[in-house]
Motif scaffolding. Structure first.
Motif, PDB file in Angstrom:
ATOM      1  N   ASP A   8       0.863  -1.182   0.000  1.00 39.68           N
ATOM      2  CA  ASP A   8       0.000   0.000   0.000  1.00 39.68           C
ATOM      3  C   ASP A   8       0.894   1.224   0.000  1.00 39.68           C
ATOM      4  O   ASP A   8       1.950   1.220   0.643  1.00 39.68           O
ATOM      5  N   ASP A  12       0.603   4.782   6.924  1.00 37.50           N
ATOM      6  CA  ASP A  12      -0.283   4.441   8.045  1.00 37.50           C
ATOM      7  C   ASP A  12      -0.970   3.097   7.814  1.00 37.50           C
ATOM      8  O   ASP A  12      -1.143   2.296   8.737  1.00 37.50           O
ATOM      9  N   VAL A  13      -1.379   2.897   6.557  1.00 38.61           N
ATOM     10  CA  VAL A  13      -2.079   1.662   6.223  1.00 38.61           C
ATOM     11  C   VAL A  13      -1.135   0.469   6.395  1.00 38.61           C
ATOM     12  O   VAL A  13      -1.506  -0.555   6.981  1.00 38.61           O
ATOM     13  N   ALA A  16      -0.539  -0.161  10.127  1.00 40.25           N
ATOM     14  CA  ALA A  16      -1.715  -0.688  10.818  1.00 40.25           C
ATOM     15  C   ALA A  16      -1.991  -2.131  10.433  1.00 40.25           C
ATOM     16  O   ALA A  16      -2.288  -2.976  11.287  1.00 40.25           O
ATOM     17  N   LEU A  17      -1.874  -2.418   9.122  1.00 41.04           N
ATOM     18  CA  LEU A  17      -2.146  -3.783   8.672  1.00 41.04           C
ATOM     19  C   LEU A  17      -1.087  -4.759   9.194  1.00 41.04           C
ATOM     20  O   LEU A  17      -1.408  -5.866   9.640  1.00 41.04           O
ATOM     21  N   ARG A  19       0.715  -4.497  11.901  1.00 42.33           N
ATOM     22  CA  ARG A  19       0.523  -4.689  13.332  1.00 42.33           C
ATOM     23  C   ARG A  19      -0.644  -5.637  13.597  1.00 42.33           C
ATOM     24  O   ARG A  19      -0.561  -6.569  14.387  1.00 42.33           O
ATOM     25  N   ARG A  20      -1.760  -5.366  12.856  1.00 44.68           N
ATOM     26  CA  ARG A  20      -2.973  -6.139  13.116  1.00 44.68           C
ATOM     27  C   ARG A  20      -2.774  -7.613  12.734  1.00 44.68           C
ATOM     28  O   ARG A  20      -3.173  -8.524  13.474  1.00 44.68           O
ATOM     29  N   ARG A  23      -0.489  -9.450  15.043  1.00 48.00           N
ATOM     30  CA  ARG A  23      -1.195  -9.825  16.270  1.00 48.00           C
ATOM     31  C   ARG A  23      -1.849 -11.196  16.133  1.00 48.00           C
ATOM     32  O   ARG A  23      -2.008 -11.936  17.088  1.00 48.00           O
ATOM     33  N   ASP A 111     -15.769  -2.450  10.666  1.00 45.81           N
ATOM     34  CA  ASP A 111     -14.372  -2.456  11.068  1.00 45.81           C
ATOM     35  C   ASP A 111     -13.610  -3.311  10.062  1.00 45.81           C
ATOM     36  O   ASP A 111     -13.554  -4.538  10.157  1.00 45.81           O
ATOM     37  N   VAL A 112     -13.070  -2.625   9.071  1.00 43.26           N
ATOM     38  CA  VAL A 112     -12.474  -3.312   7.927  1.00 43.26           C
ATOM     39  C   VAL A 112     -11.301  -4.193   8.347  1.00 43.26           C
ATOM     40  O   VAL A 112     -11.035  -5.224   7.736  1.00 43.26           O
ATOM     41  N   TYR A 113     -10.593  -3.811   9.429  1.00 46.59           N
ATOM     42  CA  TYR A 113      -9.420  -4.588   9.846  1.00 46.59           C
ATOM     43  C   TYR A 113      -9.818  -5.975  10.316  1.00 46.59           C
ATOM     44  O   TYR A 113      -9.147  -6.955  10.023  1.00 46.59           O
ATOM     45  N   GLU A 114     -10.936  -6.027  11.031  1.00 45.67           N
ATOM     46  CA  GLU A 114     -11.422  -7.335  11.470  1.00 45.67           C
ATOM     47  C   GLU A 114     -11.832  -8.162  10.252  1.00 45.67           C
ATOM     48  O   GLU A 114     -11.598  -9.360  10.172  1.00 45.67           O
ATOM     49  N   ILE A 116     -10.575  -7.873   7.296  1.00 43.67           N
ATOM     50  CA  ILE A 116      -9.371  -8.314   6.587  1.00 43.67           C
ATOM     51  C   ILE A 116      -8.760  -9.537   7.268  1.00 43.67           C
ATOM     52  O   ILE A 116      -8.350 -10.496   6.596  1.00 43.67           O
TER      53      ILE A 116
END
Lengths: 151, 616
Positions: A8, A12-13, A16-17, A19-20, A23, A111-114, A116
């Motif tokens: 990307d 920031d993207v 964030a991705l 890190r997520r 996890r 919540d797009v991260y969840e 993804i």
């Protein structure tokens, strides 16, 4: 655990991705440009399990170029395309070329991260099952060959 | 030569800066072409071209040779001041004051022989000035005098040729005839030269005006120039507004300028001389306009008794009337002999100018539209990119919030307040995303991908995705099975229909009715009040509910971007719908009545000309 490449152009993207997904126990690499990503993909050993790429970076079909590069590196690597809202036509084009799925980045109230994380799991599941199927098929083929030779 | 031009330019500047009530909103210095133009067009009375001067000089010499006498002069009539002005002299005794003398023209006795000839247009021969009722002494030694009028192509007396002698009865009938012939030759040559200068100037005007694409400055320039070259007391341009069928004053270079601002001078079509010109698209060239039955005098550049002559021509565009260009001259005296009536050549000039204005106005309009379209395209592109970048940035922020939420999962003091904040931020971001979504829909609402569609199916899809069965809404769907296969962008149409359904549901959240119907549009539908629809073959789609309806005065406004009565969203919804319908060359109107529900009626052409469309 799977090996994920996040592409990307927004830092920031990427952060964030990474890190997520980390996890969740995934091993995550990131790239910020189409050119860099293409290099990384072709040089990857072993190939990535999942590639998560933005649709539109330097040009409007960056996602498509990356998809092609990924498939030519390893046909079982699953690609999830991230797209801005309203760019569904492009995402559909990617699906036609074999992308696993697409995720719209700005869906209000989601919540797009969840989402993804979920898609990555599903894609990984698909990758496993496809590779397993292929392995089974290969095994079957070998067995058939063996029995043929015995005869 | 250069000296002359300098003088004229200064004169023009004076006129422009303090000038007799000139309506100069823009005091920008006049361009070079304007200056030289006005100079070239000035009446011969002001300054003469060298050829003209040489010609007059030759004629005066010849006159003295033919008639004898010790002195001679030529005086020309100045239309603007109503004076006879001395232009050229020969012989002895001319001092500065005499050689530049100007005499007001009137018919009273004792105004001088030259004035007498100018007013009557007849030669005058005087054998003994000491007993002549008209003579006034100019030189002390004069005994007899001969003066003949200079009559131009239109039969106007434009000046007087005069010879004097120190002998009694120095001139005879023969000499008078010769002199008259000479004077006529001079007048013809002068008007011919002037005619040529005007022709040349008109070409220059054309060149100058074609580079001016600001209609406001253009009309101002024209009135300024026209006033100088005719000349006239006032020159004005009224522009036609087809909406209210009025001709409104757009520019004036004379006393009418006071009506440019409040109250604005305007003539309805057919009202007054100006309105008559507009209505009949014919010019008017008359003396004593205030006596004309068409005259209204609603806005007066001069008191009626001072209005001398009027000339007005229509400004006609390619198809429509664009305006009226008109000029008036002040009555210089009560006598009709002063040649101040506009002549055919003046009308020709005004007609030529009017056609130049028409071309310039239409060009300016076209340019405005082209620039407007380009700007809109650029703006659309920029908006789409900006929206994309904002969306990306927000996506990043959402990731950070996701992490923040994860980091504060442990039961710690203050966690609840923290989670409240996280939720507030999330909600804020969702709202921004909602706006982005609406905005993108708006930007894209005119980018169509046409394909063959089944309209009823598109409507059913919209209903499936939007209409929830547990809403307390009585739904009537009346879709004609008789509809043809149509061409359209199914995704865009679906979102347009969904928006209308959604609006209706929100409006009738306490219960109500929604009726959706499709049918072939009748010829009446297409032709009556649906003037902008792109094709004769249309399908009519109706979304009608029993909500509060839409007020008459907002029926048009509801389709404007950012118009909203709801607190949510950006108010782009119906403007997007309208954009989608318009991109299908159809139209949408709200035809319900306030209090009894909204009724959105759409006419959608069956075909879109699929040659350039790419089927999905």
């Amino acid at each position: 655990m799977c090996r994920v490449l996040v592409i990307d152009d927004e830092e920031d993207v990427r952060v964030a991705l990474q890190r997520r997904l980390a996890r969740e126990g995934h091993k995550v690499s990131t790239e910020g440009t189409e050119a860099q990503a293409l290099e990384t993909i072709s040089a990857s050993e072993p190939p990535f399990d999942i590639v998560l790429t933005d649709m539109l970076m330097e040009n409007s079909d960056s996602g498509l170029n990356i998809l092609k590069a990924v498939v030519s590196r390893d046909i079982f690597t699953e690609v999830i395309v991230l797209t801005a809202y309203g760019n569904v036509a492009n995402a559909v084009e990617c699906m036609k070329h074999g992308a696993f799925d697409y995720v719209e980045k700005n869906v209000p109230g989601v919540d797009v991260y969840e989402l993804i994380v979920l898609k990555v799991d599903q894609a990984m599941e698909q990758r496993r099952s496809t590779t397993q199927t292929v392995r089974k098929l290969e095994e079957l083929r070998r067995n058939v060959d063996k029995s043929k030779r015995k005869k | 030569m250069s000296n002359q031009f300098a003088t004229r330019a200064t004169h023009l500047d004076d006129t422009l800066s303090n000038g007799a009530g000139c309506a100069l909103v823009d005091t920008a210095p006049s361009q070079e072409w304007e200056r030289s133009l006005v100079a070239a067009l000035s009446e011969p009375i002001d300054e003469m071209l060298p050829e003209q001067e040489a010609l007059l000089s030759e004629i005066l010499n010849e006159a003295l040779a033919v008639a004898g006498g010790i002195r001679g002069f030529i005086a020309l009539i100045d239309l603007m001041t109503g004076e006879l002005a001395l232009r050229m002299n020969r012989g002895e005794g001319w001092d500065e004051a005499r050689s530049k003398a100007r005499v007001p023209i009137s018919q009273q006795l004792g105004q001088g022989i030259t004035v007498q000839v100018a007013t009557t247009g007849k030669p005058y021969r005087c054998g003994d000035v000491s007993v002549d009722p008209y003579y006034i002494p100019f030189f002390p030694d004069v005994q007899s005098e001969l003066a003949v009028p200079m009559v131009d192509l239109s039969g106007r007396t434009i000046g007087v040729l005069n010879v004097e002698s120190t002998k009694l009865n120095a001139f005879d009938e023969n000499q008078e005839r010769h002199l008259a012939a000479l004077a006529t030759r001079a007048a013809l040559a002068l008007s011919l030269a002037q005619h040529q200068a005007r022709e040349k100037a008109l070409i220059e005007i054309g060149k100058g005006l074609s580079s001016e694409n600001n209609p406001h400055r253009l009309t101002e320039k024209i009135t300024r120039i026209t006033r100088e070259i005719l000349p006239a007391e006032d020159c004005s341009i009224f522009l036609y507004n087809p909406k209210n069928e009025e001709l409104t004053l757009a520019a004036s270079s004379g006393p009418l300028a006071k009506y440019i601002d409040e109250p604005v001078a305007a003539y309805g079509l057919g009202i007054g001389l100006t309105g008559w010109i507009g209505q009949h698209r014919q010019s008017i060239r008359i003396v004593d306009p205030s006596r004309d039955p068409r005259w209204r005098g609603l806005y007066m550049e001069l008191p009626p008794e001072e209005l001398g002559v009027f000339l007005g021509v229509p400004i006609c565009g390619h198809e429509a009337l664009l305006g009226v260009l008109r000029a008036v001259r002040r009555r210089r005296s009560s006598q009709a002999f002063i040649p101040d009536a506009f002549i055919e050549a003046d009308e020709d000039i005004l007609r030529t100018l009017a056609s130049q204005i028409a071309v310039a106005i239409e060009n300016a309009e076209l340019m405005k539209r082209v620039i407007g379209a380009e700007r809109m395209a650029a703006l659309g592109e920029m908006s789409a990119r900006t929206a994309h970048m904002i969306g990306n940035a927000i996506f990043g922020i959402k990731g950070h919030i996701n992490e923040l939420e994860y980091q504060s999962r442990e039961e710690t003091p203050g966690r609840e307040a923290l989670m409240d904040l996280v939720n507030d931020i999330k909600n804020g971001i969702f709202r921004v995303e909602g706006m982005l979504q609406e905005f993108r829909n708006f930007v894209r609402s005119d980018q169509m991908k046409f394909t063959a569609i089944n309209l009823n199916e598109v409507i059913r899809h919209s209903l499936d995705s939007t209409f929830c069965s547990d809403a307390d809404i009585g739904l009537t769907v009346d879709l004609s099975e008789d509809l043809p296969s149509m061409e359209g962008d199914p995704a865009k149409l679906q979102s347009a229909f969904s928006e209308l359904i959604e609006n209706s549901l929100v409006e009738q959240s306490g219960g109500g009715e929604l009726r959706i119907s499709t049918e072939w549009a009748t010829t009446k539908d297409v032709h009556e009040g649906w003037e902008r629809v792109g094709s004769a073959e249309c399908v009519k789609i109706v979304f009608a509910d029993k909500g509060r309806g839409i007020r008459d005065d907002t029926k048009e406004r509801v389709f404007e971007p950012f118009y909203s009565t709801k607190s949510q969203g950006m108010g782009l919804g119906l403007s997007i719908v309208k954009g989608i319908i318009a991109s299908h060359h159809g139209i949408i109107k709200e035809m319900g009545h306030e209090g009894s529900g909204a009724e959105f009626v759409i006419l959608l052409p069956v075909k879109q000309g699929l040659s350039d469309a790419s089927p999905l």
